[in-house]
Design a protein around this motif. Structure first.
Motif, PDB file in Angstrom:
ATOM      1  N   PRO A  98       0.803  -1.232   0.000  1.00 14.33           N
ATOM      2  CA  PRO A  98       0.000   0.000   0.000  1.00 14.33           C
ATOM      3  C   PRO A  98       0.832   1.276   0.000  1.00 14.33           C
TER       4      PRO A  98
ATOM      5  N   LEU B   6      -6.206  -6.429  -4.313  1.00 12.53           N
ATOM      6  CA  LEU B   6      -5.953  -5.672  -3.088  1.00 12.53           C
ATOM      7  C   LEU B   6      -7.174  -5.675  -2.186  1.00 12.53           C
TER       8      LEU B   6
ATOM      9  N   TYR C 251      -5.837  -7.694   4.600  1.00  7.79           N
ATOM     10  CA  TYR C 251      -6.483  -6.420   4.936  1.00  7.79           C
ATOM     11  C   TYR C 251      -7.983  -6.575   5.177  1.00  7.79           C
TER      12      TYR C 251
ATOM     13  N   MET D 144      -4.928   3.081   1.276  1.00  6.50           N
ATOM     14  CA  MET D 144      -4.582   2.600  -0.058  1.00  6.50           C
ATOM     15  C   MET D 144      -4.900   1.112  -0.275  1.00  6.50           C
ATOM     16  N   THR D 145      -5.659   0.514   0.646  1.00  6.83           N
ATOM     17  CA  THR D 145      -6.144  -0.850   0.389  1.00  6.83           C
ATOM     18  C   THR D 145      -7.593  -0.836  -0.078  1.00  6.83           C
TER      19      THR D 145
END
Length: 504
Positions: free
Chosen positions: A88, A405, A411, A434-435
């Motif tokens: 990320p 992602l 995550y 940013m995930t």
């Protein structure tokens, strides 16, 4: 005999050349996926033969267990070395913090294909920047509220009538989702951007939808054109690749030419003013400039938005408790309204509706993958230190699998389960930055993301206020992505049972 020897020599030379090309990451000590030196297609073989979707291909590269701990993975786009970025923080560097070193998308259309080359997604930075600034004015919060939303209400009432006509006096009926969702999104696009009362939902058919679906019909020539644009951008001139078919291009040109008395500020009107204010800009003065932007807006809005609404209804049908909670919130909102709809402010602030839409976009992001081309001003490229001891050379494509992602169990625990609670207000701070980037991020992020979410919320609100959706015998047990589609689209038709609530 001589011919056989020549063939053998040629084969050996090709094998040796490919083995040399494919040793790129090995020599640098970068984690990478192996590839056979007998194949010139790199890691794209399944994709080029239409056996896997774009989204699944890049998700599989991202999630390959052989590189599960790596921050970056090397792979090959045909024979071109490419990176899959998994970390990320490095994703943030590429998309936002060091945007100036990754100004362009890797894909490109040839200048000999102006309708493709001029489009916002394929334009290179020096042309992209001004067009982006112009078109961004169409998507301000003020325009969404004051101009777009009232027009969207007309379309969503047509959506209600479409369903009422399908059910008529029946209390329930099994319906396919794709046609309804496609008519809804093309009606919205035509109304908002071309000042057209498309009427697809009222008539059950639409010229805009017909032209768009024709463009997506797969044939060998279109596969060659598409693959050239995305993976061999330097060869598009040699191949003669075209982004739009000539029929679609002509349709959009006529749409622009026949655009009489436009509503103030629609897409075509906005671009006409932009042309007048940029008289010295050869890029924006091209006769196909407006038609190209009009063409790409229709494609972008049609496939991603229609598929997303279908996917969301599908997940809600499989989660009746989640659906019931959402419907309760919607019923209360409609009861508190003085009209047959709800206000922009109310729709925008319904908490559980927001959570449902965010979770749908996690499982089915608007962009399954994105890429950037390294344009670093440093002649050696862009260094990833201290994260990774590697310098991305100028011209190398870097890919980000948003689908991978957002379905990474690192995550997102139990990542394939539809769970809107992930986006409960008290849990938002636990989401790793940013995930979750369903529309991309940074300056190249999707220009119409807010409109896309608004369109989804409005469609869901009006459908679920009137009907409950349930799975049936014809409902697919799981979504398979269409290998013939660039965007995330179901390979199978999605059927759901629409049920009217019993009178109380």
């Amino acid at each position: 005999m001589l011919i056989l020897w020549l063939l053998l020599l040629t084969t050996l030379m090709l094998h040796s050349w490919l083995r040399h090309k494919y040793s790129y990451f090995t020599k640098l000590g970068i984690p990478h996926l192996p590839v056979s030196s007998c194949s010139p297609l790199g890691h794209l073989r399944q994709l080029l033969f239409l056996r896997i979707s774009f989204g699944d291909l890049f998700k599989n590269i991202y999630a390959d267990p052989r590189c599960s701990q790596a921050k970056i993975i090397g792979f090959f786009v045909l024979q071109t070395p490419a990176l899959m970025i998994r970390d990320p923080e490095i994703i943030r560097l590429v998309l936002i913090k060091h945007f100036n070193s990754f100004l362009n998308r890797y894909e490109a259309a040839d200048v000999g294909d102006p309708m493709g080359n001029l489009t916002l997604p394929l334009a290179k930075y020096h042309n992209w920047k001004e067009s982006r600034q112009c078109m961004s004015q169409l998507f301000t919060s003020g325009r969404l509220r004051e101009v777009m939303y009232p027009q969207m209400l007309n379309v969503v009432h047509d959506l209600e009538n479409y369903l009422k006509e399908k059910l008529r006096n029946l209390s329930e009926r099994v319906l396919p989702l794709s046609r309804m969702c496609q008519l809804y999104t093309t009606d919205v696009t035509g109304n908002l951007f071309y000042s057209l009362d498309v009427g697809g939902l009222r008539q059950g058919r639409s010229q805009l939808l017909k032209k768009t679906k024709e463009l997506f019909k797969t044939n060998p020539r279109k596969v060659l054109d598409f693959m050239s644009v995305f993976f061999l951008p330097k060869w598009t001139k040699v191949v003669g690749a075209k982004v739009f078919s000539e029929d679609y291009a002509q349709f959009m040109r006529h749409l622009v030419e026949d655009h009489d008395e436009p509503k103030k500020g629609d897409l075509i009107n906005q671009l006409q003013h932009f042309q007048l204010s940029r008289s010295s800009n050869h890029y924006s003065q091209h006769p196909d400039f407006i038609a190209s932007q009009a063409g790409i807006i229709l494609l972008a809005g049609f496939e991603t938005s229609s598929a997303l609404m279908g996917f969301t209804l599908y997940e809600l049908a499989k989660a009746p408790e989640t659906q019931q909670r959402l419907r309760q919130e919607l019923r209360e909102a409609f009861l508190g309204s003085c009209t047959s709809s709800i206000s922009y402010d109310t729709l925008s602030t319904l908490p559980y509706l927001k959570m449902v839409c965010l979770e749908a976009l996690r499982l089915y992001p608007a962009a399954a993958f994105i890429n950037r081309e390294c344009t670093s001003p440093d002649s050696e490229g862009f260094s990833l230190k201290p994260h990774v001891d590697f310098v991305i050379p100028r011209g190398m494509p870097a890919y980000i699998s948003i689908l991978g992602l957002q379905r990474d169990e690192k995550y997102w625990p139990d990542p394939c389960r539809f769970d809107p609670e992930r986006f409960a207000p008290e849990r938002l701070d636990s989401i790793v930055p940013m995930t979750y980037i369903p529309f991309g991020a940074g300056p190249h992020g999707c220009i119409g993301s807010r409109l896309g979410i608004l369109q989804l919320k409005l469609g869901l609100a009006h459908i679920l206020n009137l009907y409950r959706v349930e799975v049936c015998k014809r409902t697919v047990p799981e979504i398979r992505f269409n290998p013939k589609s660039f965007m995330l689209e179901s390979q199978d038709e999605i059927y759901l049972r629409f049920c009217k609530d019993s009178p109380t």
